[in-house]
Design an enzyme around this catalytic site. Structure first.
Site, PDB file in Angstrom:
ATOM      1  N   ASP A   1      55.146  45.846 -71.220  1.00 39.07           N
ATOM      2  CA  ASP A   1      54.728  46.324 -72.054  1.00 39.07           C
ATOM      3  C   ASP A   1      55.225  48.164 -71.488  1.00 39.07           C
ATOM      4  O   ASP A   1      54.876  49.898 -72.126  1.00 39.07           O
ATOM      5  CB  ASP A   1      53.005  47.715 -72.045  1.00 39.07           C
ATOM      6  CG  ASP A   1      52.583  46.997 -70.422  1.00 39.07           C
ATOM      7  OD1 ASP A   1      53.866  46.785 -69.951  1.00 39.07           O
ATOM      8  OD2 ASP A   1      51.045  47.112 -69.874  1.00 39.07           O
TER       9      ASP A   1
ATOM     10  N   HIS B   1      52.052  54.026 -73.259  1.00 39.54           N
ATOM     11  CA  HIS B   1      53.094  53.856 -72.343  1.00 39.54           C
ATOM     12  C   HIS B   1      55.024  53.979 -72.873  1.00 39.54           C
ATOM     13  O   HIS B   1      55.390  53.724 -73.737  1.00 39.54           O
ATOM     14  CB  HIS B   1      53.385  52.124 -73.067  1.00 39.54           C
ATOM     15  CG  HIS B   1      52.208  51.386 -72.140  1.00 39.54           C
ATOM     16  ND1 HIS B   1      52.207  51.133 -71.282  1.00 39.54           N
ATOM     17  CD2 HIS B   1      50.808  51.123 -72.635  1.00 39.54           C
ATOM     18  CE1 HIS B   1      51.607  50.692 -70.713  1.00 39.54           C
ATOM     19  NE2 HIS B   1      50.509  50.406 -71.293  1.00 39.54           N
TER      20      HIS B   1
HETATM   21  N1  LIG Z   1      51.238  42.901 -71.594  1.00 45.02           N
HETATM   22  C1  LIG Z   1      50.118  43.127 -71.668  1.00 45.02           C
HETATM   23  O1  LIG Z   1      49.139  42.915 -72.751  1.00 45.02           O
HETATM   24  C2  LIG Z   1      49.612  43.996 -70.001  1.00 45.02           C
HETATM   25  C3  LIG Z   1      48.464  43.951 -70.052  1.00 45.02           C
HETATM   26  C4  LIG Z   1      48.119  44.995 -68.792  1.00 45.02           C
HETATM   27  C5  LIG Z   1      49.011  45.025 -67.633  1.00 45.02           C
HETATM   28  N2  LIG Z   1      50.748  45.478 -67.897  1.00 45.02           N
HETATM   29  C6  LIG Z   1      51.487  45.703 -67.758  1.00 45.02           C
HETATM   30  O2  LIG Z   1      51.352  45.250 -66.738  1.00 45.02           O
HETATM   31  C7  LIG Z   1      52.820  45.461 -65.187  1.00 45.02           C
HETATM   32  C8  LIG Z   1      52.004  45.330 -64.167  1.00 45.02           C
HETATM   33  O3  LIG Z   1      51.459  45.813 -64.132  1.00 45.02           O
HETATM   34  P1  LIG Z   1      49.622  45.908 -62.861  1.00 45.02           P
HETATM   35  O4  LIG Z   1      48.522  46.367 -62.836  1.00 45.02           O
HETATM   36  O5  LIG Z   1      49.542  44.856 -61.548  1.00 45.02           O
HETATM   37  O6  LIG Z   1      50.902  46.988 -61.780  1.00 45.02           O
HETATM   38  P2  LIG Z   1      50.427  47.637 -59.818  1.00 45.02           P
HETATM   39  O7  LIG Z   1      51.247  48.785 -59.501  1.00 45.02           O
HETATM   40  O8  LIG Z   1      49.701  47.032 -59.682  1.00 45.02           O
HETATM   41  O9  LIG Z   1      51.618  46.254 -60.013  1.00 45.02           O
HETATM   42  C9  LIG Z   1      52.928  46.331 -59.804  1.00 45.02           C
HETATM   43  C10 LIG Z   1      53.792  45.958 -59.003  1.00 45.02           C
HETATM   44  O10 LIG Z   1      55.014  45.614 -58.531  1.00 45.02           O
HETATM   45  C11 LIG Z   1      56.019  45.615 -57.521  1.00 45.02           C
HETATM   46  N3  LIG Z   1      57.167  46.000 -57.330  1.00 45.02           N
HETATM   47  C12 LIG Z   1      57.584  47.084 -57.668  1.00 45.02           C
HETATM   48  N4  LIG Z   1      59.167  47.485 -57.630  1.00 45.02           N
HETATM   49  C13 LIG Z   1      59.137  46.187 -57.873  1.00 45.02           C
HETATM   50  C14 LIG Z   1      60.651  44.710 -57.434  1.00 45.02           C
HETATM   51  N5  LIG Z   1      61.671  45.545 -57.546  1.00 45.02           N
HETATM   52  N6  LIG Z   1      60.697  43.382 -56.697  1.00 45.02           N
HETATM   53  C15 LIG Z   1      58.814  43.192 -57.252  1.00 45.02           C
HETATM   54  N7  LIG Z   1      58.347  43.866 -57.125  1.00 45.02           N
HETATM   55  C16 LIG Z   1      57.796  44.575 -56.990  1.00 45.02           C
HETATM   56  C17 LIG Z   1      54.773  47.040 -56.679  1.00 45.02           C
HETATM   57  O11 LIG Z   1      55.328  46.667 -55.417  1.00 45.02           O
HETATM   58  C18 LIG Z   1      53.264  46.534 -56.977  1.00 45.02           C
HETATM   59  O12 LIG Z   1      53.045  45.979 -55.867  1.00 45.02           O
HETATM   60  C19 LIG Z   1      52.702  46.833 -66.169  1.00 45.02           C
HETATM   61  O13 LIG Z   1      53.839  47.272 -67.181  1.00 45.02           O
HETATM   62  C20 LIG Z   1      51.559  47.219 -66.692  1.00 45.02           C
HETATM   63  O14 LIG Z   1      51.705  47.965 -67.333  1.00 45.02           O
HETATM   64  C21 LIG Z   1      50.929  44.388 -69.229  1.00 45.02           C
END
Ligand SMILES: NC(=O)c1ccc[n+]([C@@H]2O[C@H](COP(=O)([O-])OP(=O)(O)OC[C@H]3O[C@@H](n4cnc5c(N)ncnc54)[C@H](O)[C@@H]3O)[C@@H](O)[C@H]2O)c1
Length: 372
Positions: free
Chosen positions: A270, A96
């Site tokens: 993150d 990250h």
């Molecule tokens: N905090 C934590 O512990 C933790 C744990 C796991 C994942 N995450 C984070 O969660 C986030 C999401 O992960 P993911 O695996 O679901 O990603 P992903 O790629 O599966 O999904 C992201 C989605 O966001 C959409 N998107 C992009 N721009 C957008 C906008 N302007 N409006 C609405 N939607 C939009 C994309 O089309 C996609 O469908 C990431 O940053 C990941 O690192 C955090």
């Protein structure tokens, strides 16, 4: 190859980067695995289980870092770990880097080969190493929000499911990827009314077919976001632009429109978070309030469920660890394009475009960086 697995030191991080089964997979192929004493404790995996499958249990992290050719971690190195890394060493972990200039600078200085779990990406756009953690965080987001929505939790005292004659809570989820899908499924299963916003129409078509009728999919744009944020008892941030800083979709002004005692769970913290008022928190001190709205922004949510998350993570990382151990990182990258996507840093150069852009640095093609 000599592979080192240190104990995670981030707050309340109970995961470890390798299960005993993973160690066995490596030692059976002649690789040497060094595991720091107590590394598996948080996930319920004892030193003796690792030793039984051929790992060497190393008492001091410093010795492990000094000997290992590849360090397999869960979370990005913490400041006290920066100086343990050395030039040419492979660091395979969640990194990250886009929102973390200091971390990026320190790892560039150490000249490591940084392969980020979260940017390993297949040709069809899947992120196989992020997926299981997103599945867990998405599922966690809703029960966490439900707890803080209660009066003792500091929230507005709304029961997520509602009850006969009293409406359920409204949940707005930004991003319909892995986190968003699982959060929507949980919210719907618990009886809430959910809005799921994304920018990808074909993705929303599949989500609409998969999710129950109490989830409405909507096109994400500033007007719809504002309407849905205003209406929400719970707002979940789940957007991702791979490798890049998360887009700031929710402004402080929009947060002001939320009802006092509503809850924001910004899972995308993150990558910097998609809410202007987001700042990273820890499991020990997970929430804060802005304008009466509770914010939960823990950057290592799956760390709270160390055992489930460790199995889930190593199920997907092991094939890549084996590939890198067998061929070395250069040949592994040439053989598997998804590993090239994982390469963020090579010998003091940024090799991932979105990370370079986030920090205003030059992006050097990885093969060129490898030669320098
Ligand atoms: N905090 C934590 O512990 C933790 C744990 C796991 C994942 N995450 C984070 O969660 C986030 C999401 O992960 P993911 O695996 O679901 O990603 P992903 O790629 O599966 O999904 C992201 C989605 O966001 C959409 N998107 C992009 N721009 C957008 C906008 N302007 N409006 C609405 N939607 C939009 C994309 O089309 C996609 O469908 C990431 O940053 C990941 O690192 C955090």
């Amino acid at each position: 190859m000599i592979i080192g697995v240190p104990k995670e030191i981030k707050d309340q991080e109970h995961r470890v980067a390798m299960t005993p089964a993973g160690v066995q997979g490596l030692t059976a192929r002649g690789h040497q695995v060094l595991i720091e004493r107590g590394a598996g404790q948080g996930a319920g995996m004892g030193d003796e289980e690792y030793a039984a499958v051929g790992a060497e249990v190393v008492p001091r992290a410093a010795d492990l870092y000094a000997r290992a050719e590849m360090i397999c971690k869960v979370k990005e190195p913490q400041p006290s770990e920066y100086t343990s890394l050395r030039a040419g060493q492979i660091l395979f972990a969640f990194l990250h880097l886009a929102p973390e200039f200091e971390l990026t600078r320190s790892l560039l200085e150490r000249q490591v080969v940084g392969i980020a779990y979260e940017t390993v990406e297949t040709d069809d756009g899947r992120k196989p190493l992020l997926e299981p953690m997103s599945e867990i965080a998405g599922r966690m987001a809703i029960p966490i929000a439900a707890t803080y929505l209660s009066s003792p939790g500091g929230g507005r005292g709304v029961l997520l499911s509602g009850i006969a004659g009293v409406p359920p809570a409204t949940v707005t989820i930004l991003g319909g990827g892995i986190v968003g899908f699982h959060a929507a499924k949980m919210a719907a299963g618990m009886g809430a009314w959910a809005y799921l916003l994304d920018v990808d129409v074909s993705r929303m078509r599949s989500l609409a077919a998969l999710l129950p009728p109490n989830v409405t999919t909507l096109m994400s744009n500033p007007i719809t976001i504002e309407e849905c944020v205003k209406r929400a008892d719970v707002l979940v941030g789940a957007v991702l632009i791979p490798g890049a800083k998360a887009p700031r979709l929710v402004t402080r002004e929009m947060i002001k429109l939320m009802k006092p005692g509503s809850v924001v769970v910004d899972v995308s913290v993150d990558q910097g978070g998609c809410v202007e008022t987001t700042r990273p928190t820890t499991h020990s001190n997970p929430i804060y309030q802005v304008d009466g709205v509770i914010h939960y922004c823990v950057a290592n949510m799956p760390g709270a469920f160390g055992r489930t998350s460790t199995f889930a993570l190593t199920n997907v990382t092991l094939p890549y660890i084996l590939e890198i151990a067998e061929r070395g990182w250069r040949r592994a990258a040439r053989a598997k394009p998804e590993i090239v996507k994982g390469l963020n840093l090579v010998h003091g150069h940024v090799t991932y475009p979105a990370v370079a852009k986030a920090h205003g640095m030059e992006c050097v093609p990885w093969e060129e960086a490898a030669k320098r």
